[in-house]
Scaffold this active site. Sequence first.
Site, PDB file in Angstrom:
ATOM      1  N   TYR A  41      33.912   1.718  47.271  1.00  0.00           N
ATOM      2  CA  TYR A  41      35.215   1.526  48.050  1.00  0.00           C
ATOM      3  C   TYR A  41      34.829  -0.008  48.949  1.00  0.00           C
ATOM      4  CZ  TYR A  41      37.832   5.768  47.238  1.00  0.00           C
ATOM      5  OH  TYR A  41      38.488   6.764  46.444  1.00  0.00           O
ATOM      6  N   CYS A  72      33.798   8.753  55.375  1.00  0.00           N
ATOM      7  CA  CYS A  72      33.442   7.540  54.585  1.00  0.00           C
ATOM      8  C   CYS A  72      34.136   6.481  55.687  1.00  0.00           C
ATOM      9  CB  CYS A  72      34.073   7.253  53.216  1.00  0.00           C
ATOM     10  SG  CYS A  72      34.104   5.715  52.621  1.00  0.00           S
ATOM     11  N   ASN A  73      33.400   5.535  56.032  1.00  0.00           N
ATOM     12  CA  ASN A  73      33.775   4.483  57.173  1.00  0.00           C
ATOM     13  C   ASN A  73      34.863   3.674  56.660  1.00  0.00           C
ATOM     14  OD1 ASN A  73      31.886   4.235  59.596  1.00  0.00           O
ATOM     15  ND2 ASN A  73      30.800   5.181  57.917  1.00  0.00           N
ATOM     16  N   CYS A 191      28.036   3.340  57.627  1.00  0.00           N
ATOM     17  CA  CYS A 191      28.467   3.664  56.470  1.00  0.00           C
ATOM     18  C   CYS A 191      27.596   4.909  56.275  1.00  0.00           C
ATOM     19  CB  CYS A 191      27.891   2.442  55.411  1.00  0.00           C
ATOM     20  SG  CYS A 191      28.054   2.984  53.794  1.00  0.00           S
ATOM     21  N   THR A 192      28.223   5.717  55.538  1.00  0.00           N
ATOM     22  CA  THR A 192      27.796   6.992  55.439  1.00  0.00           C
ATOM     23  C   THR A 192      26.461   7.064  54.351  1.00  0.00           C
ATOM     24  OG1 THR A 192      29.479   7.902  53.826  1.00  0.00           O
ATOM     25  CG2 THR A 192      29.761   8.237  56.116  1.00  0.00           C
TER      26      THR A 192
HETATM   27  N1  DGL Z   1      30.131   5.598  52.162  1.00  0.00           N
HETATM   28  C1  DGL Z   1      31.005   4.569  52.315  1.00  0.00           C
HETATM   29  C2  DGL Z   1      31.248   4.328  53.847  1.00  0.00           C
HETATM   30  O1  DGL Z   1      30.927   4.934  54.557  1.00  0.00           O
HETATM   31  C3  DGL Z   1      30.682   3.120  51.608  1.00  0.00           C
HETATM   32  C4  DGL Z   1      30.373   3.430  50.157  1.00  0.00           C
HETATM   33  C5  DGL Z   1      31.392   2.585  49.269  1.00  0.00           C
HETATM   34  O2  DGL Z   1      31.201   1.306  49.423  1.00  0.00           O
HETATM   35  O3  DGL Z   1      32.000   3.085  48.703  1.00  0.00           O
HETATM   36  O4  DGL Z   1      31.809   3.080  54.124  1.00  0.00           O
END
Ligand code: DGL
Length: 274
Positions: A41, A72-73, A191-192
């Site tokens: 994302y 998810c951030n 970011c997780t």
């Molecule tokens: N885990 C998502 C976050 O915390 C980022 C991974 C992604 O780019 O989908 O932002």
Amino acid sequence: MDAPIGIFDSGYGGLTVFKSIKERLPQYDYLYLGDNARTPYGTRSFETVYEYTLEAVKYLFDQGCHLVILACNTASAKALRTIQQNDLERIAPGKRVLGVIRPTTELLGKLSKTKNVGVFGTNGTVKSNSYLIELEKFYPELKVFQEACPMWVPLVENGEIDNAGTEYFIKQHVDNIFSKCPDIDSLLLACTHYPMLASVIEKYLPAGVTLLSQGPIVAESLEDYLSRHPEIESNCSKSGSERFLTSDSTDSFNSIGSLFLERPLNSEHIKIPH
Ligand code: DGL
């Protein structure tokens, strides 16, 4: 009817948050959804992340969840506010969606002595300026330095955790953020996925700098939220179960997901309706 707590991420990253939540609050049931078919994302537009996140939230509500955590951030930065303000009342009055940004900014601001903090995130999170905006509200005296690390998610997703190539990309971003400000004393992994790289990142940090992962912070904040919202808490079922859903291959989810969770897991394939 009571139902599991929904946990959503674009893929595997939310498992680092889920792990901490489950450790702290093992009594609840959890339904984890990873949108692996559409990950990442972090590189997508505001509109796309909002659309995908809303679809996933609706899906979890349809499974009965009363409370969904956006672990998810990128989704928290680009979709949470709009969902809370524009969609929730219409699609599921009485249900709740929470993100990871608010609880972590609260702690980050309190922790810093030099009043210079750093935030590592995806392109999407950094460009949204969500951390800047949120920190400014509570800690106007704080200087926030952001660094987008677009290679870190693919490295983690490919299991490339501890090797020379990964160290190159870690050193690059650590050097970049400290060249913006050498006085940063607290750094947030916003970011997780990034907690998977924490031990390597720590090797490159100047002495005395605190590196924060979000899992334990979000878990503590969820516990506090549930104690203050009995109307939501009483709708969360409590038999200590967990289910993992993925919109892509279950084989990949089982093998990569188990690295994040540090134990085996069994996922089920689902299709998120558009
Ligand atoms: N885990 C998502 C976050 O915390 C980022 C991974 C992604 O780019 O989908 O932002």
